[in-house]
Design a protein around this motif. Structure first.
Motif, short mmCIF file in Angstrom:
data_model
loop_
_atom_site.label_atom_id
_atom_site.label_comp_id
_atom_site.label_asym_id
_atom_site.label_seq_id
_atom_site.Cartn_x
_atom_site.Cartn_y
_atom_site.Cartn_z
N GLU A 369 -5.12 33.88 -1.53
CA GLU A 369 -3.69 33.54 -1.70
C GLU A 369 -2.80 34.78 -1.60
O GLU A 369 -1.72 34.76 -1.01
CB GLU A 369 -3.49 32.84 -3.04
CG GLU A 369 -4.12 31.45 -3.10
CD GLU A 369 -4.00 30.83 -4.48
OE1 GLU A 369 -3.49 31.54 -5.39
OE2 GLU A 369 -4.39 29.66 -4.65
N ARG A 370 -3.30 35.89 -2.22
CA ARG A 370 -2.51 37.13 -2.13
C ARG A 370 -2.41 37.61 -0.69
O ARG A 370 -1.35 38.07 -0.23
CB ARG A 370 -3.16 38.19 -3.01
CG ARG A 370 -3.01 37.94 -4.50
CD ARG A 370 -3.72 39.02 -5.30
NE ARG A 370 -3.19 40.35 -4.95
CZ ARG A 370 -3.76 41.49 -5.34
NH1 ARG A 370 -4.87 41.45 -6.08
NH2 ARG A 370 -3.22 42.64 -5.01
N LEU A 371 -3.56 37.48 0.00
CA LEU A 371 -3.52 37.88 1.41
C LEU A 371 -2.58 37.01 2.22
O LEU A 371 -1.82 37.49 3.10
CB LEU A 371 -4.93 37.84 2.01
CG LEU A 371 -5.91 38.93 1.54
CD1 LEU A 371 -7.29 38.68 2.12
CD2 LEU A 371 -5.40 40.31 1.94
N GLU A 372 -2.61 35.69 1.97
CA GLU A 372 -1.69 34.81 2.70
C GLU A 372 -0.23 35.13 2.37
O GLU A 372 0.64 35.09 3.26
CB GLU A 372 -2.02 33.35 2.35
CG GLU A 372 -3.36 32.88 2.91
CD GLU A 372 -3.69 31.47 2.44
OE1 GLU A 372 -2.91 30.94 1.60
OE2 GLU A 372 -4.70 30.91 2.93
N ASP A 373 0.02 35.41 1.08
CA ASP A 373 1.40 35.79 0.70
C ASP A 373 1.84 37.06 1.41
O ASP A 373 2.96 37.16 1.92
CB ASP A 373 1.48 35.95 -0.82
CG ASP A 373 2.90 36.28 -1.26
OD1 ASP A 373 3.83 35.49 -0.92
OD2 ASP A 373 3.10 37.33 -1.90
N GLN A 374 0.96 38.03 1.46
CA GLN A 374 1.30 39.27 2.15
C GLN A 374 1.46 39.03 3.66
O GLN A 374 2.30 39.68 4.31
CB GLN A 374 0.21 40.32 1.90
CG GLN A 374 0.18 40.83 0.45
CD GLN A 374 -0.92 41.85 0.23
OE1 GLN A 374 -1.71 42.11 1.13
NE2 GLN A 374 -0.97 42.39 -1.00
N ARG A 377 4.88 37.75 4.18
CA ARG A 377 5.91 38.77 3.99
C ARG A 377 5.92 39.81 5.10
O ARG A 377 6.89 40.53 5.30
CB ARG A 377 5.70 39.47 2.65
CG ARG A 377 5.94 38.54 1.45
CD ARG A 377 5.45 39.17 0.16
NE ARG A 377 6.09 40.46 -0.06
CZ ARG A 377 5.71 41.33 -1.03
NH1 ARG A 377 4.69 41.02 -1.80
NH2 ARG A 377 6.34 42.46 -1.17
N LEU A 378 4.83 39.93 5.83
CA LEU A 378 4.74 40.97 6.84
C LEU A 378 5.80 40.83 7.96
O LEU A 378 6.44 41.83 8.32
CB LEU A 378 3.32 40.95 7.43
CG LEU A 378 3.04 42.05 8.48
CD1 LEU A 378 3.21 43.42 7.87
CD2 LEU A 378 1.63 41.89 9.05
N PRO A 379 6.05 39.62 8.52
CA PRO A 379 7.11 39.53 9.56
C PRO A 379 8.50 39.94 9.04
O PRO A 379 9.27 40.56 9.75
CB PRO A 379 7.08 38.05 9.98
CG PRO A 379 5.70 37.59 9.64
CD PRO A 379 5.31 38.32 8.38
N LEU A 380 8.78 39.55 7.75
CA LEU A 380 10.08 39.94 7.20
C LEU A 380 10.21 41.45 7.12
O LEU A 380 11.27 42.04 7.44
CB LEU A 380 10.27 39.29 5.82
CG LEU A 380 10.27 37.76 5.80
CD1 LEU A 380 10.39 37.27 4.36
CD2 LEU A 380 11.43 37.23 6.63
N CYS A 381 9.11 42.08 6.66
CA CYS A 381 9.16 43.55 6.58
C CYS A 381 9.34 44.17 7.98
O CYS A 381 10.09 45.14 8.16
CB CYS A 381 7.88 44.07 5.94
SG CYS A 381 7.70 43.60 4.20
N ALA A 382 8.66 43.58 8.95
CA ALA A 382 8.79 44.10 10.32
C ALA A 382 10.22 43.94 10.83
O ALA A 382 10.78 44.84 11.46
CB ALA A 382 7.80 43.39 11.25
#
Length: 526
Positions: A369-374, A377-382
């Motif tokens: 779940e943590r990996l899916e959450d990250q 969030r990765l596209p937003l950070c990009a």
């Protein structure tokens, strides 16, 4: 007529009243001098509030009172000014109220070009004393005007030359205000045109010009006189829009040239002054862009070279990893048995603890779940990272644009400064030539007249002659007798050949010396 004043008793002479006598004189004077032209110098000039003009016409011995009524005064082509010589046309009449005669003037014209020049110089000095020609009040011309207003005749070659030159250099919107460029309507129409351009609303349907050009072709002093009128000069000086005067050719000078912000020698030159050459601006802009790219590339190369130099100072990175690699090789042999023992022990513990598998699954689920959450969030950070990079690039682009604008502005100021300097040097050169040539020409003419006066040709014209022989000039009869043939030169380069055929007579002595020759001559008289 003497009988009118006799008071003898019993006289039958007719008795006139004052009004009858004044009327008779008026009819006689107007009948003899119905319409006359009088040449003289204008003396006292009076302009009362009624609108009439009262002035004097005088010469070195007499003075005639003159008047121009209000309706005619507004139509005079030449305004009377004290001290100028004019030719006044009108009719002679009397003014019974003061027992004097006066000239009712209908038209005034200057008495030749000399009078016009004197009037022009007097008007120029008066307007210059008011500060209308000061350089401090002149405005700089816009570098690239969007709209240009042209005050000229719409049917002449001047407007075609201006439009053709603007189209070749930098196509710009042109507003034409048609006016008469000579005659009585010239001055009021030009004045109204300049004031009309200044009165336009910048936000109105007709755009207000950024620059005004007042243009006319060459002509005589009388043809250009409308641009010397005081109303035109004051309108040019009061214009809030920069104004270029292009009246006449290079040698023609009018008073509007002094009041304008810039004088052009010809209408075509006015168009060249008004706008730059678009091709040159594009070339300069391209050159500035290339220089900007080269500067950025050079800066990038310098930073990269500096980074390379700093990297050399850090030493070999492999030297830092060699000990760790060696230790890894030492422990690699023991890693596999240790790892297998570790796996066996862990397997034994798992087999011994069945509940631990469920705990591991829940832990894996939580990690997943943590990996899916990250991952979400990765596209937003990009995107945020890309937005920051775009903002940084936009800032750099804005800085580059400002630098380019500063470079262009500095270049424009340099061009304007050099153009003003060249214009000033040109005016000084023309003024120096006009000041130095007349005295030198006059001196050369005096020397030439002196040469002609002292030359022997003037002596020959008075009846003398020159006798030349093979050996040179012959100055005595004895030399002439010894010369077989000689030449006689007269005035206008006429020559004849001669020879001494007759014997020479001895020269007669001067009668004043009392010699014998005198007595012989006197005897021959008897």
């Amino acid at each position: 007529m003497m009988e009118l004043f006799e008071d003898a008793p019993g006289s039958n002479a007719h008795e006139f009243t004052v009004s009858e006598l004044s009327g008779a004189v008026k009819r006689t004077l107007e009948g003899e001098f119905g319409r006359v032209r009088v040449r003289g110098e204008i003396g006292r000039v009076s302009r009362p509030s009624s609108g009439h003009l009262y002035f004097d016409l005088k010469d070195d011995r007499s003075v005639i009172a003159a008047v121009t009524w209000k309706g005619q005064a507004a139509r005079l082509s030449t305004r009377p000014e004290e001290g100028i010589e004019v030719i006044a046309t009108g009719r002679l009449t009397t003014f019974p109220g003061q027992s004097k005669y006066q000239l009712i003037v209908d038209e005034i014209e200057p008495a030749g070009a000399g009078a016009l020049m004197m009037m022009l110089e007097k008007r120029r000095k008066a307007l210059a004393a008011e500060g209308l020609f000061d350089e401090a009040r002149k405005r700089p011309l816009p570098f690239l005007p969007r709209v240009i207003g042209v005050v000229t005749s719409p049917s002449g070659a001047v407007i075609r030359d201006i439009l053709h030159r603007l189209r070749d250099r930098f196509p710009t919107r042109v507003l034409i205000w048609p006016v008469a460029v000579q005659g009585e309507g010239c001055a009021p129409q030009v004045t109204a045109a300049i004031q009309g351009f200044n009165a336009l609303d910048p936000a109105g349907p007709i755009p207000r010009p950024d620059l005004i050009i007042v243009a006319r072709g060459g002509g005589s002093l009388e043809d250009l006189w409308g641009f010397n009128e005081e109303t035109v000069v004051r309108a040019a000086a009061a214009s809030r829009i920069p104004l270029i005067s292009a009246v006449g050719h290079e040698t023609d000078t009018t008073l509007i040239d002094f009041a304008s912000d810039r004088r052009a020698p010809t209408p075509t030159a006015a168009a060249e002054i008004a706008v730059p050459v678009r091709a040159e601006l594009a070339a300069r802009l391209g050159e500035s862009g290339i220089r900007m790219i080269r500067a950025a590339r050079s800066r990038h190369d310098r930073h990269r070279q500096r980074l390379t130099d700093l990297a050399r100072a850090l030493g070999r990175p492999q030297a830092l990893t060699d000990p760790a690699r060696q230790r890894f090789d030492l422990f690699a042999e023991r890693l596999e048995p240790a790892l297998r023992a570790f796996v066996r022990s862990r397997r034994d513990r798992l087999n011994a603890l069945p509940l631990s598998l469920s705990a591991l699954r829940s832990g894996l689920r939580g990690r997943r779940e943590r990996l899916e959450d990250q991952a979400r969030r990765l596209p937003l950070c990009a995107e945020r990272q890309q937005a920051r990079q775009r903002e940084r690039l936009a800032g750099l682009s804005e800085r580059l644009d400002r630098a380019r604008q500063r470079t262009l502005a500095q270049a424009q100021r340099d061009i304007a400064r050099e153009s003003d300097r060249i214009s000033a040097l040109t005016r000084r050169l023309i003024a120096a030539g006009a000041r130095l040539l007349p005295p030198r020409r006059e001196r050369l003419e005096r020397i030439d007249r002196l040469r002609q006066t002292l030359g022997y040709n003037e002596t020959l014209r008075r009846g003398y002659a020159i006798v030349r022989g093979p050996q040179g000039l012959i100055t005595s009869a004895a030399q002439a007798m010894q010369t077989p043939r000689f030449e006689i030169e007269f005035a206008n380069d006429d020559r004849m050949q001669a020879r001494p055929d007759a014997p020479a007579k001895p020269p007669r002595k001067d009668p004043k010396d009392g010699s014998e020759g005198q007595g012989k001559d006197q005897k021959s008289l008897f």
